[in-house]
Write a protein that holds these residues in place. Sequence first.
Motif, PDB file in Angstrom:
ATOM      1  N   LEU A 165       0.847  -1.189  -0.032  1.00 52.82           N
ATOM      2  CA  LEU A 165      -0.038  -0.177  -0.010  1.00 52.82           C
ATOM      3  C   LEU A 165       0.772   1.101   0.016  1.00 52.82           C
ATOM      4  CD1 LEU A 165      -2.918  -1.053   2.522  1.00 52.82           C
ATOM      5  CD2 LEU A 165      -2.839  -0.793  -0.002  1.00 52.82           C
ATOM      6  N   TYR A 166       1.876   1.027   0.639  1.00 53.40           N
ATOM      7  CA  TYR A 166       2.856   2.439   0.604  1.00 53.40           C
ATOM      8  C   TYR A 166       3.470   2.578  -0.773  1.00 53.40           C
ATOM      9  CZ  TYR A 166       6.767   5.214   2.256  1.00 53.40           C
ATOM     10  OH  TYR A 166       7.835   6.129   2.386  1.00 53.40           O
ATOM     11  N   ILE A 202       2.145   1.757  -3.477  1.00 54.48           N
ATOM     12  CA  ILE A 202       1.003   2.289  -4.385  1.00 54.48           C
ATOM     13  C   ILE A 202       1.020   3.840  -4.251  1.00 54.48           C
ATOM     14  CG2 ILE A 202      -1.594   2.165  -4.650  1.00 54.48           C
ATOM     15  CD1 ILE A 202      -1.273  -0.601  -3.804  1.00 54.48           C
ATOM     16  N   LEU A 203       0.844   3.981  -2.849  1.00 51.79           N
ATOM     17  CA  LEU A 203       0.724   5.595  -2.816  1.00 51.79           C
ATOM     18  C   LEU A 203       1.944   6.463  -3.114  1.00 51.79           C
ATOM     19  CD1 LEU A 203      -1.439   6.959  -0.993  1.00 51.79           C
ATOM     20  CD2 LEU A 203       0.103   6.896   1.163  1.00 51.79           C
ATOM     21  N   LEU A 204       3.134   5.832  -3.062  1.00 51.97           N
ATOM     22  CA  LEU A 204       4.327   6.436  -3.841  1.00 51.97           C
ATOM     23  C   LEU A 204       4.078   6.864  -5.249  1.00 51.97           C
ATOM     24  CD1 LEU A 204       6.800   7.046  -2.224  1.00 51.97           C
ATOM     25  CD2 LEU A 204       7.945   4.953  -2.925  1.00 51.97           C
ATOM     26  N   ILE A 214       1.390   6.884  -6.990  1.00 51.03           N
ATOM     27  CA  ILE A 214       0.220   7.686  -7.053  1.00 51.03           C
ATOM     28  C   ILE A 214       0.849   9.233  -6.809  1.00 51.03           C
ATOM     29  CG2 ILE A 214      -1.850   8.587  -6.365  1.00 51.03           C
ATOM     30  CD1 ILE A 214      -2.721   5.716  -5.747  1.00 51.03           C
ATOM     31  N   ILE A 215       1.466   9.496  -5.803  1.00 50.98           N
ATOM     32  CA  ILE A 215       2.009  10.583  -5.505  1.00 50.98           C
ATOM     33  C   ILE A 215       2.960  11.026  -6.335  1.00 50.98           C
ATOM     34  CG2 ILE A 215       3.497  11.878  -3.794  1.00 50.98           C
ATOM     35  CD1 ILE A 215       1.882  10.656  -1.511  1.00 50.98           C
ATOM     36  N   THR A 216       3.736  10.540  -7.009  1.00 49.59           N
ATOM     37  CA  THR A 216       5.000  10.719  -7.667  1.00 49.59           C
ATOM     38  C   THR A 216       4.579  10.908  -9.523  1.00 49.59           C
ATOM     39  OG1 THR A 216       6.313   9.394  -6.529  1.00 49.59           O
ATOM     40  CG2 THR A 216       7.349  10.440  -8.008  1.00 49.59           C
ATOM     41  N   PRO A 248      11.748   9.383  -1.694  1.00 48.77           N
ATOM     42  CA  PRO A 248      10.366   9.327  -1.471  1.00 48.77           C
ATOM     43  C   PRO A 248       9.985   9.329  -0.185  1.00 48.77           C
ATOM     44  CG  PRO A 248      11.408   7.672  -2.744  1.00 48.77           C
ATOM     45  CD  PRO A 248      12.431   8.791  -2.626  1.00 48.77           C
ATOM     46  N   LEU A 264       9.461  13.018   0.871  1.00 48.51           N
ATOM     47  CA  LEU A 264       8.400  13.632   0.210  1.00 48.51           C
ATOM     48  C   LEU A 264       7.049  13.145   1.128  1.00 48.51           C
ATOM     49  CD1 LEU A 264       7.868  15.159  -2.371  1.00 48.51           C
ATOM     50  CD2 LEU A 264       7.113  12.665  -3.594  1.00 48.51           C
ATOM     51  N   MET A 265       7.071  11.683   1.469  1.00 49.36           N
ATOM     52  CA  MET A 265       5.911  11.264   2.050  1.00 49.36           C
ATOM     53  C   MET A 265       5.681  12.086   3.210  1.00 49.36           C
ATOM     54  SD  MET A 265       4.421   8.570   0.444  1.00 49.36           S
ATOM     55  CE  MET A 265       4.050   7.003   1.198  1.00 49.36           C
ATOM     56  N   LEU A 298       4.482  15.517   2.939  1.00 50.20           N
ATOM     57  CA  LEU A 298       3.127  15.622   2.784  1.00 50.20           C
ATOM     58  C   LEU A 298       2.259  15.157   3.765  1.00 50.20           C
ATOM     59  CD1 LEU A 298       2.268  13.606  -0.622  1.00 50.20           C
ATOM     60  CD2 LEU A 298       1.785  15.941  -0.180  1.00 50.20           C
ATOM     61  N   MET A 311      -6.227   1.744   5.318  1.00 50.24           N
ATOM     62  CA  MET A 311      -5.636   2.474   4.666  1.00 50.24           C
ATOM     63  C   MET A 311      -6.103   2.396   3.235  1.00 50.24           C
ATOM     64  SD  MET A 311      -1.675   2.364   4.933  1.00 50.24           S
ATOM     65  CE  MET A 311      -0.926   2.920   3.353  1.00 50.24           C
ATOM     66  N   ILE A 349      -6.810   5.454   0.341  1.00 56.32           N
ATOM     67  CA  ILE A 349      -6.189   5.574  -1.022  1.00 56.32           C
ATOM     68  C   ILE A 349      -7.079   5.656  -2.170  1.00 56.32           C
ATOM     69  CG2 ILE A 349      -4.360   4.571  -2.468  1.00 56.32           C
ATOM     70  CD1 ILE A 349      -2.905   3.314  -0.144  1.00 56.32           C
ATOM     71  N   LEU A 358      -5.059  11.402   0.220  1.00 61.80           N
ATOM     72  CA  LEU A 358      -3.541  10.806   0.124  1.00 61.80           C
ATOM     73  C   LEU A 358      -2.749  11.622   1.316  1.00 61.80           C
ATOM     74  CD1 LEU A 358      -2.740  11.629  -3.678  1.00 61.80           C
ATOM     75  CD2 LEU A 358      -3.331   9.573  -2.339  1.00 61.80           C
ATOM     76  N   SER A 368       0.728   5.407   6.533  1.00 63.22           N
ATOM     77  CA  SER A 368       1.703   4.731   5.899  1.00 63.22           C
ATOM     78  C   SER A 368       2.968   4.810   6.498  1.00 63.22           C
ATOM     79  CB  SER A 368       1.885   5.002   4.409  1.00 63.22           C
ATOM     80  OG  SER A 368       2.285   6.241   4.071  1.00 63.22           O
ATOM     81  N   PHE A 388       2.754   2.749   9.551  1.00 63.26           N
ATOM     82  CA  PHE A 388       3.045   1.399   8.942  1.00 63.26           C
ATOM     83  C   PHE A 388       4.499   1.090   8.984  1.00 63.26           C
ATOM     84  CE2 PHE A 388      -0.154  -1.021   6.173  1.00 63.26           C
ATOM     85  CZ  PHE A 388       0.507  -2.140   6.143  1.00 63.26           C
TER      86      PHE A 388
END
Lengths: 297, 261
Positions: free
Chosen positions: A118-119, A121-123, A125-127, B17, B20-21, B24, B216, B220, B225, B232, B235
Amino acid sequence: MEKPKIKLIIRNIGLSLPVIVLYTVLILGGMILVSIQSLGYIPTLNLKELSFDSYISVIKETRFLKGLVFSIFLASVSTFISIIMGLSLARYLLTLKGKIRKGAWLIFSKTMIILPYLYVILLVIITFSRSGYLSRLLYNLGIISNSIDFPSLVYDKFGIGIIMVYVLKGFPFVTLFIFNVMKNIPLEYLYISASLGANYKQAFKKVYVPLASTTIIWCSCVLFAYFLGSLEVPILVGSLSSPTSSSELYSFYLSPQINDIPKAMAMNIMLFIVGIICTIFINFLLKKLLLRRYNEK
Amino acid sequence: MKNKLRFIFIIICFIIPFILMTTLSIFKQYRYPDLLPKVFSFDNWKDILADQTYTNSIIQSIITAMGASITSTLLGFMLARFLTTSKSMFSKIIRNIYSFPLYIPSMVLFIGVHQMSIYLSIANNIYGVILVHSLISIPYSTNIAIAYFEGISNQLEAIATTLGCNTRKLWSFVLLPLLKPAIVLSLAISFLLSFSEYLATALIGGSNVITLSRVMYPLISNGNLQKGTALSLIFLLVNLIIFCIADFIVKKNKAKGYLYI
């Protein structure tokens, strides 16, 4: 350490029984239940006739078959890319020495292996999505003037987003297993091949890859099977217009219509058979490809 | 020099990454052309920590994952012990089929298992979920255990027995200390596998087992997000802690040099 034979047999049975029972009851039993239901025999729903109708209607509707072809395409492409990337990363890690190698391996195994799907996937989508980071960067650099100019990489028809998630999750898996095997291959092999005139590239191709071939084959079979049956990735980053077989199957499985249940089970059996056939095929193909060089010489 | 540059590049690719996360999750109002969010706030984190659904899901995930990791490690090690000590036909067959769950597409596997667990009435509770999660991690545990069992030479066991060890002492003084890294590794890997499993939890757990990946998933798919990134990160943090603990124990064991030949 001689033990009486009966005692030994009891011990062996005791050690292996739990897993065998778990496998037979849950997996084999489940598959038998599913295959009975796929033939239309569900007494609790008052369906008691055995027939192949559900299979025929699934084949006639072709939506599932299209999804199946799409899934196989996605799974094989992403397995291929993951194996190539994983191999090249392992090859790169092998060239490092001492502390740097240890450090690189530590960071790599700490960060990439533990990332949940899921992480990732999120990555992705965000990028990579149209309003994602890359698109914003290009906009600010003046290369695109609107978010629509950015090519749709996520939620697209061809499953590029899905492949990206699979590869990002798949190649660390490959590297983890392959590097673990390759670092235990004695350096003498490398020296011998070097003294016979091979450069590092050739030595890697002709010595390291064949010696690690069982692991490579195992990795690709496992990855392929996983990618074929994965659900959350195609649903979250795939496009609605081209569903994969597993998302199609899931929607049928959860459908409130009674007639859909045998169909879902038939799809399940078909996916199972196709998955097994593909895995065996990949196994044979890779064995041929990887060991060919080895057998020639 | 070139090698070093490449090394730094790869590390940067891994780290960006994460940064970035994190950014956000602690900002809000991330409108389109902005490269970085404008308004700094901890709202996402406050929401998550105040909402019981999320905190409960974290606790439930940890309990499920722990149960699954212990079950799969125990069963995997038992099976591996059998496979490495017995040379019968039966053990050869088992050796070829124990990783079978990995070769079946997970969708197919879990629908079959779901049907069976309804039949056995272990669906919709945490025990069923633990059992099914351990089903996928047993092949990994067994693999790890086989590798370590094969690394221990037969002579070591023979010596211990000639010196007067009974089975209990053999395990507590010789085998278990030698196997400690394998056990820790197997526990950690099964934990991670179970922790990030979505499909099996959703199917078998029903509405009773709500794990972190299950809360989660809708975030998504609805495009929330920022909350998703915050979750996440939690997580990831749990995973990281588990892995660090595992690593620490393995390293400590190696440093002691106890019985390592």
